[in-house]
Design an enzyme around this catalytic site. Structure first.
Site, PDB file in Angstrom:
ATOM      1  CE  LYS A 110     -10.319  -2.721  -1.627  1.00 23.18           C
ATOM      2  NZ  LYS A 110      -9.726  -2.841  -3.191  1.00 23.18           N
ATOM      3  CB  THR A 111      -4.821  -3.681   2.187  1.00 22.44           C
ATOM      4  OG1 THR A 111      -5.664  -4.650   1.688  1.00 22.44           O
ATOM      5  CG2 THR A 111      -4.113  -4.404   3.291  1.00 22.44           C
TER       6      THR A 111
ATOM      7  CD  GLU B  86      -8.652  -4.078   2.368  1.00 26.40           C
ATOM      8  OE1 GLU B  86      -8.612  -4.612   1.421  1.00 26.40           O
ATOM      9  OE2 GLU B  86      -7.913  -4.222   3.338  1.00 26.40           O
TER      10      GLU B  86
END
Length: 473
Positions: A121-122, A165
């Site tokens: 995600k990051t 995110e």
């Protein structure tokens, strides 16, 4: 022009303001004119950055830190009910707002892209934020790590796109209503909150149902859990008459955005994709196939919002990384040290495979710190098997974070599994001794990877110091 601040966010107080997710929201609110205050357990570069934006930041937790005119107290799932500032808010009737609700409020009136998945995600959120910024679209973003480029985990931009995110760990991503959602993968994790993979799937289905009417789901065509989610979503959308576009990406033959090839080039990759009948090649400035796929997901999501794919592909090359995601920390005595946030077995294996391809014949040595007792209990065997991909490893004690110890769950779960898989692995409880051990093992041309979601990141500098102090051959 940003939408007006919700009244509750005009003078918010953040408990744990220095955390990755909390600090991002606090930064955006401060940039939008809110009178931000909060507290954290210790001073950090993040607390200093918040003060530079005009926020009031206290060190330590005390009921007296909560201002009389606070309009809300913002908390994350990590804040316990006995926190004195939270207790004071409840006693005084100050509204308590979860971090995810505060972030959702900041997205109102904008075009959000929410990036979800068990891992990646990051990086994917960062890639989108940097690429859109390079194109002059000035997005707002909230990320779980600091970018190498902008040097911050969050920013209020003047454009209409908001990239965020979306954290599944505590189901808080159910709060968001994105125009475009990315699902990178679906695996069992976060064992304190999910009892089974079925619960994870149900949670992701709930998240997808939150996509705005006429919006788009961008989802992996390669990952088994993601394909299962896609099948469920297609069936559900058809049965409910939901207006949802689904775009799949990956190497699979049936992918809508198909990855044709990924060519490693040291610590970067050249990626070629087929999209809407057109082949496009671009550079990803981090190594590994999984990072290349993250970039393709970002490309598909931007295109879903109408961003020109050719320009976005070129702009993705401007992404140079995010802190702790295969981040180079330095070199000494011919040994390179790289930091990895990987703590789930799939992430660990992916980063080790990526680094092995960039090691130029040198060995890969890992200093690994397990994260959470519950994760080690459920996935410790798989973590050990992943470490077998390294040439040698040193494993620290478990980083507990928010958890209490679980009887019988120690790093031995991992080291035993690693040895059973043929790994050269040893355990060391003392952090300084572990760093010295890895440094003593390293030879010119080797690559040392500090790996884990805890404070193992601090040991990269220690390894470099030990290497520098070592007599030259």
């Amino acid at each position: 022009m940003a939408p007006a601040l919700p009244p509750a966010m005009e003078r918010p107080h953040f408990v744990g303001i220095g955390g990755a997710g909390m600090s991002g929201i606090a930064k955006i609110l401060a940039q939008r004119g809110a009178e931000v205050a909060g507290s954290d357990a210790r001073e950090s570069a993040t607390t200093e950055a918040l003060r530079a934006l005009g926020a009031t930041v206290h060190v330590g937790h005390d009921a007296a830190h909560l201002a009389a005119d606070a309009t809300a107290v913002v908390v994350s799932s990590a804040i316990r009910e006995d926190n004195p500032e939270l207790a004071a808010a409840r006693e005084r009737g100050v509204p308590v707002v979860h971090r995810s609700d505060a972030l959702a409020a900041l997205m109102d009136g904008l075009r959000p892209i929410a990036v979800a998945g068990t891992h990646g995600k990051t990086t994917t959120t960062s890639m989108l934020a940097v690429a859109l910024g390079t194109m002059g679209l000035d997005p707002s973003y909230a990320i779980g790590g600091d970018l190498d480029g902008p040097g911050t985990n969050a920013r209020h931009g003047g454009g209409e796109i908001f990239v965020a995110e979306a954290d599944e760990s505590d189901r808080s991503f159910h709060t968001y209503a994105p125009e475009v959602a990315i699902v990178l993968n679906v695996e069992l994790d976060h064992h304190a909150n999910y009892a089974s993979l079925e619960e994870i799937h149900e949670s992701f289905e709930t998240f997808v149902r939150r996509i705005r009417p006429g919006g788009t789901l961008v989802v992996s065509a390669d990952h088994g859990g993601a394909r299962e989610l896609t099948a469920r979503v297609r069936a559900g959308a058809a049965g409910e008459g939901r207006d949802l576009r689904i775009v799949t990406y990956g190497e699979a033959d049936d992918a809508d955005v198909r990855v044709l090839k990924t060519v490693p080039q040291g610590l970067s990759s050249e990626v070629t994709v087929s999209m809407d009948g057109t082949e496009t090649s671009f550079t990803v400035s981090v190594p590994g196939r999984h990072y290349a796929h993250n970039a393709v997901a970002a490309l598909a999501a931007g295109a879903a919002l109408g961003v020109p794919a050719g320009g976005l592909a070129a702009a993705l090359a401007s992404y140079t990384g995010v802190n702790r995601r295969l981040q180079p920390k330095g070199e000494a005595r011919g040994v390179r040290v790289i930091d990895s946030y990987a703590h789930h077995p799939t992430e660990m294996a992916a980063d080790l495979e990526a680094i092995s391809g960039a090691a130029d014949g040198g060995r890969v040595l890992v200093l690994f710190q397990p994260h959470l007792f519950s994760r080690t209990r459920e996935l410790g065997t798989e973590m050990g098997q992943a470490l077998a991909l390294a040439d040698a490893s040193v494993v620290l004690d478990i980083y507990p974070a928010r958890e209490d110890p679980i009887p019988g769950v120690t790093s031995a779960v991992i080291t035993d599994a690693a040895r059973a898989a043929g790994a050269d692995v040893r355990h060391e409880s003392d952090r300084a001794a572990a760093a010295a051990l890895v440094a003593g093992m390293a030879e010119p041309g080797d690559l040392v990877l500090t790996m884990g979601a805890g404070d193992v990141t601090e040991l990269g500098a220690v390894v470099l110091d030990r290497l520098a102090d070592r007599p030259a051959n």
